[in-house]
Write a protein that holds these residues in place. Sequence first.
Motif, PDB file in Angstrom:
ATOM      1  N   GLY A  67       0.814  -1.223   0.000  1.00 49.41           N
ATOM      2  CA  GLY A  67       0.000   0.000   0.000  1.00 49.41           C
ATOM      3  C   GLY A  67       0.838   1.258   0.000  1.00 49.41           C
ATOM      4  O   GLY A  67       0.332   2.341  -0.290  1.00 49.41           O
ATOM      5  N   PRO A 122      -1.362   1.935  -4.343  1.00 47.76           N
ATOM      6  CA  PRO A 122      -2.246   2.622  -5.291  1.00 47.76           C
ATOM      7  C   PRO A 122      -1.530   3.236  -6.503  1.00 47.76           C
ATOM      8  O   PRO A 122      -2.124   3.280  -7.579  1.00 47.76           O
ATOM      9  N   THR A 139      -7.637   4.673  -6.954  1.00 41.64           N
ATOM     10  CA  THR A 139      -8.638   4.229  -5.964  1.00 41.64           C
ATOM     11  C   THR A 139      -9.397   2.983  -6.417  1.00 41.64           C
ATOM     12  O   THR A 139     -10.439   2.648  -5.857  1.00 41.64           O
ATOM     13  N   ILE A 141      -9.106  -1.947  -0.412  1.00 42.64           N
ATOM     14  CA  ILE A 141      -8.847  -1.605   0.996  1.00 42.64           C
ATOM     15  C   ILE A 141      -7.920  -2.669   1.590  1.00 42.64           C
ATOM     16  O   ILE A 141      -8.115  -3.870   1.363  1.00 42.64           O
ATOM     17  N   ASN A 187      -2.671   8.763  -2.386  1.00 42.77           N
ATOM     18  CA  ASN A 187      -3.506   7.569  -2.228  1.00 42.77           C
ATOM     19  C   ASN A 187      -2.894   6.583  -1.237  1.00 42.77           C
ATOM     20  O   ASN A 187      -3.618   5.949  -0.455  1.00 42.77           O
ATOM     21  N   TYR A 194      -4.883   4.990   2.005  1.00 48.58           N
ATOM     22  CA  TYR A 194      -5.069   3.553   2.242  1.00 48.58           C
ATOM     23  C   TYR A 194      -4.353   3.067   3.497  1.00 48.58           C
ATOM     24  O   TYR A 194      -4.904   2.273   4.260  1.00 48.58           O
TER      25      TYR A 194
END
Lengths: 494, 494
Positions: B168, B176, B189, B193, B345, B349
């Motif tokens: 992440g 991302p 996006t 998650i 991003n 996250y």
Amino acid sequence: MHQSLLSTTRSLWPQSARRSARTSSVFPFLAATPVHTRYNTNAASNPQLSFPCLDAIESRTRQLELRFASEGPEPSYTTGAHETFTSKSPILLDNGGVLPEFTIAYESWGRLNVDRSNAILLHTGLSASSHAHSTPKNPQVGWWEKFIGPGCALDTDKFFVICTNVLGGCYGSTGPPSIDPADGEVYATRFPIITIEDMVRAQFRLLDALGIEKLYASVGASMGGMQSLAAGVLYPERVGRVVSISGCARSHPYSIAMRYTQRQVLMADPNWNRGFYYGKVPPHLGMKLARQIATVTYRSGPEWEKRFGRGRADPSQPPALCPDFLIETYLDHAGEKFCLEYDANSLLYVSKAMDLFDLGQKAQSRTATKRAENQPKLTSDVPKTDDPKCSLMLPAQPYQEQPRSGEAVSATPPQDLVEGLSALRDHPTLVLGVTSDILFPAWQQREIADSLRLAGNRKVTHVELGEDVSLFGHDSFLLDLQNIGGSVGRFLGE
Amino acid sequence: MHQSLLSTTRSLWPQSARRSARTSSVFPFLAATPVHTRYNTNAASNPQLSFPCLDAIESRTRQLELRFASEGPEPSYTTGAHETFTSKSPILLDNGGVLPEFTIAYESWGRLNVDRSNAILLHTGLSASSHAHSTPKNPQVGWWEKFIGPGCALDTDKFFVICTNVLGGCYGSTGPPSIDPADGEVYATRFPIITIEDMVRAQFRLLDALGIEKLYASVGASMGGMQSLAAGVLYPERVGRVVSISGCARSHPYSIAMRYTQRQVLMADPNWNRGFYYGKVPPHLGMKLARQIATVTYRSGPEWEKRFGRGRADPSQPPALCPDFLIETYLDHAGEKFCLEYDANSLLYVSKAMDLFDLGQKAQSRTATKRAENQPKLTSDVPKTDDPKCSLMLPAQPYQEQPRSGEAVSATPPQDLVEGLSALRDHPTLVLGVTSDILFPAWQQREIADSLRLAGNRKVTHVELGEDVSLFGHDSFLLDLQNIGGSVGRFLGE
């Protein structure tokens, strides 16, 4: 907090503008074009996240635009259901600004006695109006409704209670949304920087007009707790006793930092437009974001732990970047409630005034010198613009880590503050603090009480509500009728 | 903090893009037209305030636009001077996402011994890279430079220390900003998650590849303190001992609130564009604002009181709404340093993963159920989009004040957490906390230690550094070599 303010103005904005979450694909602010028009998400490894909270913001912006186009100028934030006092003589402000005239909105409860000795001036927090209690003119519940009335903490059988909207506010008093009489245009960010002391001076002009030579007491919480002390320091002979709740005698860096981030976030909203948004869509997103940050500072972690824990709004849904945990929906809701109910420029100016607050002797002396220098502005035609001092420039060098002073944080207040508060050495003073307050931490109220005692005051009552009594942090003054109200009532009745 | 990360990437951005404060009157973002062209301020009562901080933001935006126009794609955030491990088999994530493949960037210090029993996995905080210490490939100072080395807290004479960039992140690991192999487009996006546990699972794939069956220790601070515990809970048989510094076993609402406001502020920057800013001007303003809020939570009020007090950047200037007090210039500087050094991003996250962290037994069971349900996604061709569960909708009803539970906050940890941590009942564990930490308050570390003890662990060492020892709050783990480093070194050497 401030339920009453919200309800007084709620009708000005269509409910639909607040709640609707329709996606806008035409409005340019924020990314309005759904991303899946650009990317074939069916080919992607995972679906695109959705952002209903941003959809809602875009939708409100669009509805506000339509509303302005069809219905004309922006609404007033105030009901108008209050009294006003207008001073036609100018007021010199601490940092050199001048208001050629100004209006103060106020409301009152109880009756002024014959010798005019029973008046209590109640000072508000940052964003409150003069509507501390319902009135015949305005039956809406006030922000201190239960604290004011016959037999209440502020006993209207005994006292004449006056509450004003502060100078710089947007609930009827002169502030950035007001018209500058010099050119007939809205002040916006041509409004001068104000201080807590400037607010108090304006209030005392009102007292002059009401024929009140001396207050029975000056009472306030939060920013009002600052004003309450400032009133006593500026006009010691006109204030009988002082009540300062969850306030301070000088703002400290953590509080400044928290307010600074709110201001920066608000100023970053393109709709803020350097303060010139009147007649256009206001910076409702910046206001919402600022209020969410502020709300973090109004309560306490332990209270949230107890109330929300790790609860989610809808545990059946997957996690999301829009509000998801209960604490997030709570903050979102606080922002939503506030974002159209208060003027953005008023927030900036009043918030800044709080940062500037310092009742230390040195700061008072510097201000006195400045005021003496600027006194001619009240009478002569001193040029007001093109003064290089009026525009702060960023330092040529960015911030450098400073060598640490090595000074230990002392348990006793600085002598500067003892001297600065010495005007209050004979005033019965009640200082109230709340251990769970993170915005005005309890050591700041202890500092007031200790400074007053060191200045020789033998009539200081200091009460600190521990975490066993209140977990509501800074907001306790709005909520704890028994302990806050009880202490205030007893002190005023002594 | 994170000086090293900054210096590694600094050269990617022109210095002038950060410092210049020229006013732009052509760039459309924020109000670029000087207000005095609209209002004759000579007629006004007071001068217009100036906003050099906004001028600087506009100037940077314009320079970044020019740069993208002339130099092409956005820079990488990483130096590339690290090792990488790429897993070609997919990874199932806790909330149902799938990464068809992923890369983990890592660096190491010391030598793996023959029986591969001396490895320490060091976990990072939110925004750090794998560069915890300088290497031959990358001589830049690392974020824990002084804590790693021969004879240091992590003694490279004895141990083989590995540090990864988290899943992440944006420093070489898949996140991302990476390309989705399914369609060759950037994830943005559309990245799923992730959780702290997902990060740990990815790290253990790396350990598999390195042939490390069992860690001597799992060590980390802040988010790394979460990961460190999670590693032990997920892989109790593969972790020898655990060090968790300024971390927690479950995020609490105040921390969630502070991270939430950062995310909301970032997402409000129009340049964020719902995550699709790659190849365009990144949301540098939103990143700056978010970092300023974060910085408030990294230190402590008492430290700032001591270091900045009420000092102003230039006391000869009048007060301003742009940075003015020293504390404000400090926050401004922290935001400036960070705003182009980390992917927006990734911040969203990874920050969200921290909020979701909960090692309670119930949360673990729910996740296990979800993982079992989603297992087929790894092998079959389950449709990934148009699943209504993939899009969180706002609740139909806005937040309503909840009736209080009336439950007292207990001094003993919940049974749920005791059970959730029971996998660690035999692991020697060091838990370190700092009294002045407001982001991961000291009660959270006490909660870990108490839970472990109640689970039957007799090898728990709990150290809390009081305010007399460190006023540096959450950042103490980066600064306090003597107390943090000393405790870690002693514990690992036992």
